[in-house]
Scaffold this motif. Structure first.
Motif, PDB file in Angstrom:
ATOM      1  N   ARG A   1      19.930 -70.271  36.888  1.00 15.68           N
ATOM      2  CA  ARG A   1      19.842 -69.377  38.042  1.00 15.68           C
ATOM      3  C   ARG A   1      21.144 -68.600  38.128  1.00 15.68           C
ATOM      4  O   ARG A   1      22.150 -68.966  37.510  1.00 15.68           O
ATOM      5  CB  ARG A   1      19.581 -70.168  39.326  1.00 15.68           C
ATOM      6  CG  ARG A   1      20.637 -71.189  39.594  1.00 15.68           C
ATOM      7  CD  ARG A   1      20.217 -72.194  40.649  1.00 15.68           C
ATOM      8  NE  ARG A   1      21.218 -73.249  40.681  1.00 15.68           N
ATOM      9  CZ  ARG A   1      22.419 -73.102  41.211  1.00 15.68           C
ATOM     10  NH1 ARG A   1      22.745 -71.961  41.786  1.00 15.68           N
ATOM     11  NH2 ARG A   1      23.304 -74.064  41.176  1.00 15.68           N
ATOM     12  N   CYS A   2      21.121 -67.540  38.888  1.00 15.54           N
ATOM     13  CA  CYS A   2      22.308 -66.705  39.017  1.00 15.54           C
ATOM     14  C   CYS A   2      22.196 -65.906  40.307  1.00 15.54           C
ATOM     15  O   CYS A   2      21.126 -65.410  40.646  1.00 15.54           O
ATOM     16  CB  CYS A   2      22.399 -65.758  37.812  1.00 15.54           C
ATOM     17  SG  CYS A   2      23.815 -64.656  37.843  1.00 15.54           S
ATOM     18  N   THR A   3      23.311 -65.813  41.008  1.00 17.79           N
ATOM     19  CA  THR A   3      23.362 -64.981  42.211  1.00 17.79           C
ATOM     20  C   THR A   3      24.002 -63.652  41.841  1.00 17.79           C
ATOM     21  O   THR A   3      25.080 -63.632  41.242  1.00 17.79           O
ATOM     22  CB  THR A   3      24.222 -65.668  43.295  1.00 17.79           C
ATOM     23  OG1 THR A   3      23.618 -66.908  43.640  1.00 17.79           O
ATOM     24  CG2 THR A   3      24.333 -64.791  44.539  1.00 17.79           C
ATOM     25  N   VAL A   4      23.348 -62.554  42.168  1.00 13.90           N
ATOM     26  CA  VAL A   4      23.895 -61.226  41.873  1.00 13.90           C
ATOM     27  C   VAL A   4      24.338 -60.564  43.178  1.00 13.90           C
ATOM     28  O   VAL A   4      23.547 -60.467  44.133  1.00 13.90           O
ATOM     29  CB  VAL A   4      22.855 -60.344  41.154  1.00 13.90           C
ATOM     30  CG1 VAL A   4      23.409 -58.935  40.942  1.00 13.90           C
ATOM     31  CG2 VAL A   4      22.464 -60.964  39.816  1.00 13.90           C
ATOM     32  N   LEU A   5      25.591 -60.147  43.219  1.00  8.32           N
ATOM     33  CA  LEU A   5      26.136 -59.444  44.379  1.00  8.32           C
ATOM     34  C   LEU A   5      26.478 -58.019  43.959  1.00  8.32           C
ATOM     35  O   LEU A   5      27.424 -57.800  43.210  1.00  8.32           O
ATOM     36  CB  LEU A   5      27.408 -60.144  44.886  1.00  8.32           C
ATOM     37  CG  LEU A   5      27.291 -61.637  45.219  1.00  8.32           C
ATOM     38  CD1 LEU A   5      28.664 -62.188  45.610  1.00  8.32           C
ATOM     39  CD2 LEU A   5      26.287 -61.870  46.334  1.00  8.32           C
ATOM     40  N   LEU A   6      25.676 -57.059  44.389  1.00  2.09           N
ATOM     41  CA  LEU A   6      26.016 -55.653  44.160  1.00  2.09           C
ATOM     42  C   LEU A   6      26.865 -55.210  45.342  1.00  2.09           C
ATOM     43  O   LEU A   6      26.418 -55.264  46.489  1.00  2.09           O
ATOM     44  CB  LEU A   6      24.749 -54.795  44.055  1.00  2.09           C
ATOM     45  CG  LEU A   6      23.768 -55.170  42.937  1.00  2.09           C
ATOM     46  CD1 LEU A   6      22.612 -54.171  42.896  1.00  2.09           C
ATOM     47  CD2 LEU A   6      24.468 -55.215  41.572  1.00  2.09           C
ATOM     48  N   THR A   7      28.101 -54.811  45.084  1.00  2.00           N
ATOM     49  CA  THR A   7      28.966 -54.359  46.179  1.00  2.00           C
ATOM     50  C   THR A   7      29.424 -52.932  45.913  1.00  2.00           C
ATOM     51  O   THR A   7      29.628 -52.527  44.759  1.00  2.00           O
ATOM     52  CB  THR A   7      30.186 -55.284  46.380  1.00  2.00           C
ATOM     53  OG1 THR A   7      31.141 -55.074  45.328  1.00  2.00           O
ATOM     54  CG2 THR A   7      29.786 -56.749  46.413  1.00  2.00           C
TER      55      THR A   7
ATOM     56  N   VAL B   1      17.070 -65.422  39.093  1.00  2.00           N
ATOM     57  CA  VAL B   1      18.120 -64.483  39.520  1.00  2.00           C
ATOM     58  C   VAL B   1      17.822 -64.028  40.948  1.00  2.00           C
ATOM     59  O   VAL B   1      16.710 -63.616  41.262  1.00  2.00           O
ATOM     60  CB  VAL B   1      18.179 -63.259  38.581  1.00  2.00           C
ATOM     61  CG1 VAL B   1      19.038 -62.157  39.170  1.00  2.00           C
ATOM     62  CG2 VAL B   1      18.723 -63.688  37.225  1.00  2.00           C
ATOM     63  N   GLU B   2      18.828 -64.128  41.798  1.00  2.00           N
ATOM     64  CA  GLU B   2      18.641 -63.751  43.198  1.00  2.00           C
ATOM     65  C   GLU B   2      19.718 -62.757  43.619  1.00  2.00           C
ATOM     66  O   GLU B   2      20.914 -63.025  43.449  1.00  2.00           O
ATOM     67  CB  GLU B   2      18.732 -65.019  44.072  1.00  2.00           C
ATOM     68  CG  GLU B   2      17.976 -64.877  45.359  1.00  2.00           C
ATOM     69  CD  GLU B   2      17.950 -66.181  46.171  1.00  2.00           C
ATOM     70  OE1 GLU B   2      17.595 -66.109  47.337  1.00  2.00           O
ATOM     71  OE2 GLU B   2      18.308 -67.243  45.612  1.00  2.00           O
ATOM     72  N   PHE B   3      19.275 -61.627  44.155  1.00  2.00           N
ATOM     73  CA  PHE B   3      20.215 -60.622  44.681  1.00  2.00           C
ATOM     74  C   PHE B   3      20.514 -60.974  46.136  1.00  2.00           C
ATOM     75  O   PHE B   3      19.601 -61.199  46.921  1.00  2.00           O
ATOM     76  CB  PHE B   3      19.601 -59.223  44.598  1.00  2.00           C
ATOM     77  CG  PHE B   3      19.466 -58.699  43.196  1.00  2.00           C
ATOM     78  CD1 PHE B   3      18.438 -59.128  42.375  1.00  2.00           C
ATOM     79  CD2 PHE B   3      20.384 -57.786  42.691  1.00  2.00           C
ATOM     80  CE1 PHE B   3      18.308 -58.651  41.068  1.00  2.00           C
ATOM     81  CE2 PHE B   3      20.264 -57.301  41.386  1.00  2.00           C
ATOM     82  CZ  PHE B   3      19.227 -57.732  40.576  1.00  2.00           C
ATOM     83  N   MET B   4      21.791 -60.986  46.498  1.00  2.00           N
ATOM     84  CA  MET B   4      22.169 -61.386  47.855  1.00  2.00           C
ATOM     85  C   MET B   4      23.222 -60.450  48.417  1.00  2.00           C
ATOM     86  O   MET B   4      23.900 -59.739  47.682  1.00  2.00           O
ATOM     87  CB  MET B   4      22.786 -62.789  47.847  1.00  2.00           C
ATOM     88  CG  MET B   4      21.816 -63.919  47.713  1.00  2.00           C
ATOM     89  SD  MET B   4      22.685 -65.469  48.035  1.00  2.00           S
ATOM     90  CE  MET B   4      21.557 -66.592  47.237  1.00  2.00           C
ATOM     91  N   ILE B   5      23.383 -60.505  49.751  1.00  2.00           N
ATOM     92  CA  ILE B   5      24.561 -59.894  50.367  1.00  2.00           C
ATOM     93  C   ILE B   5      25.670 -60.949  50.357  1.00  2.00           C
ATOM     94  O   ILE B   5      25.405 -62.152  50.268  1.00  2.00           O
ATOM     95  CB  ILE B   5      24.267 -59.398  51.802  1.00  2.00           C
ATOM     96  CG1 ILE B   5      23.723 -60.510  52.691  1.00  2.00           C
ATOM     97  CG2 ILE B   5      23.277 -58.237  51.756  1.00  2.00           C
ATOM     98  CD1 ILE B   5      23.563 -60.098  54.159  1.00  2.00           C
ATOM     99  N   CYS B   6      26.916 -60.506  50.419  1.00  2.63           N
ATOM    100  CA  CYS B   6      28.048 -61.416  50.214  1.00  2.63           C
ATOM    101  C   CYS B   6      28.071 -62.558  51.229  1.00  2.63           C
ATOM    102  O   CYS B   6      28.305 -63.711  50.862  1.00  2.63           O
ATOM    103  CB  CYS B   6      29.360 -60.639  50.278  1.00  2.63           C
ATOM    104  SG  CYS B   6      29.610 -59.563  48.855  1.00  2.63           S
ATOM    105  N   SER B   7      27.839 -62.249  52.509  1.00  3.60           N
ATOM    106  CA  SER B   7      27.956 -63.309  53.523  1.00  3.60           C
ATOM    107  C   SER B   7      26.914 -64.404  53.306  1.00  3.60           C
ATOM    108  O   SER B   7      27.184 -65.583  53.573  1.00  3.60           O
ATOM    109  CB  SER B   7      27.828 -62.731  54.936  1.00  3.60           C
ATOM    110  OG  SER B   7      26.590 -62.078  55.094  1.00  3.60           O
ATOM    111  N   GLU B   8      25.732 -64.041  52.785  1.00  2.00           N
ATOM    112  CA  GLU B   8      24.709 -65.055  52.491  1.00  2.00           C
ATOM    113  C   GLU B   8      25.151 -65.949  51.335  1.00  2.00           C
ATOM    114  O   GLU B   8      24.962 -67.166  51.374  1.00  2.00           O
ATOM    115  CB  GLU B   8      23.394 -64.374  52.090  1.00  2.00           C
ATOM    116  CG  GLU B   8      22.524 -63.979  53.253  1.00  2.00           C
ATOM    117  CD  GLU B   8      21.281 -63.202  52.797  1.00  2.00           C
ATOM    118  OE1 GLU B   8      20.572 -62.747  53.682  1.00  2.00           O
ATOM    119  OE2 GLU B   8      21.056 -63.053  51.572  1.00  2.00           O
ATOM    120  N   ALA B   9      25.732 -65.329  50.321  1.00  2.00           N
ATOM    121  CA  ALA B   9      26.204 -66.111  49.171  1.00  2.00           C
ATOM    122  C   ALA B   9      27.309 -67.074  49.608  1.00  2.00           C
ATOM    123  O   ALA B   9      27.358 -68.228  49.174  1.00  2.00           O
ATOM    124  CB  ALA B   9      26.712 -65.180  48.070  1.00  2.00           C
TER     125      ALA B   9
END
Ligand SMILES: [Zn+2]
Length: 266
Positions: A7-13, A248-256
């Protein structure tokens, strides 16, 4: 075939700087100003359209002056479900500020978010990707939960410590490799203006590592840089590539950060 539990968390900032990054360096003549305005007029709408098309929520770090100058645009970012983070007030490096000035920058930034958007950012990213000796104490005083200007890891969030121990702040580490600016813009040593294909290769390699190690993949982009047509198309191809991987999960930073805290209690 053994089943994969990768699994992987993706943070697009996105650091939405508009003119502020040029102004902070004293580049206030028409062409650098128009480059910042391009980010607001062209780059940001393209980025928001891409994120909406893929139903991805991202995190936008915005200086207070930009929040005040472009209230409709930041309200649109907010209305689209994205997170907004603190990015200083005037995009001046914390290293150039006295304690009082740095404190005032944080205060005025929070006030801008409050006045225009009625939100209080949970995270901060330094406009210079550097912190002063006062920054961490100030972040604690202002109740920030996470910070994203340090480079102490690649695929893992971590706690920021000082001589007194744990500061309670979580770091979302960044890297020049994973920033669009140094690849695509003209930088001091003449490098830059890379082809999207080259940057795609670098970013895919980093994502593969984050996926292999079940970590976090965090990209830092700027609407005025990534917003050029072929670069947005490259980002779309990267999103499709990442989406093609299970877990793979796209998240906002505060959720991560909240998820990480749960798994890593103090
Ligand atoms: Zn910036």
């Amino acid at each position: 075939m053994p089943s994969s539990n990768k699994r992987c968390t993706v943070l697009l900032t996105f650091d939405f700087d508009a003119e502020s990054s040029k102004e902070a360096r004293g580049n206030t003549s028409p062409t650098p100003m128009s480059q910042g305005q391009y980010g607001a007029r062209v780059g940001l709408p393209r980025v928001l359209a891409l994120l909406a098309r893929y139903d991805i929520r991202a995190t936008f770090f915005v200086p207070g002056v930009v929040v005040e100058r472009y209230p409709e645009l930041v309200r649109q970012i907010q209305a689209n479900g994205h997170e907004l983070g603190h990015h200083g007030y005037t995009h001046v490096s914390p290293l150039k500020l006295t304690y009082e000035e740095e404190r005032a920058q944080l205060e005025k930034g929070f006030a801008a978010f409050q006045n225009v958007l009625s939100v209080r950012p949970k995270g901060y990213r330094s406009p210079a990707w550097d912190l002063s000796n006062n920054s961490i104490a100030l972040f604690k005083e202002f109740g920030l939960e996470y910070e994203s200007s340090l480079m102490g890891d690649d695929f893992r969030l971590y706690r920021i410590g000082n001589e007194d121990g744990d500061t309670g702040l979580v770091e979302i580490p960044i890297s020049w490799l994973l920033d669009d600016f140094v690849h695509f813009e003209i930088v001091d040593n003449g490098a830059g203006l890379a082809s999207p294909a080259k940057v795609y290769e670098i970013w895919v390699g980093e994502f593969d590592g984050a996926y292999e190690e079940a970590g976090v993949f965090c990209l830092t982009m700027h609407p005025q840089v990534i917003g050029r047509f072929p670069r947005v198309r490259m980002l779309e191809q990267l999103i499709q590539y990442m989406r093609g991987h299970a877990g793979v999960e796209f998240m906002i930073c505060s959720e991560a950060v909240a998820g990480w805290r749960k798994q890593n209690p103090a």
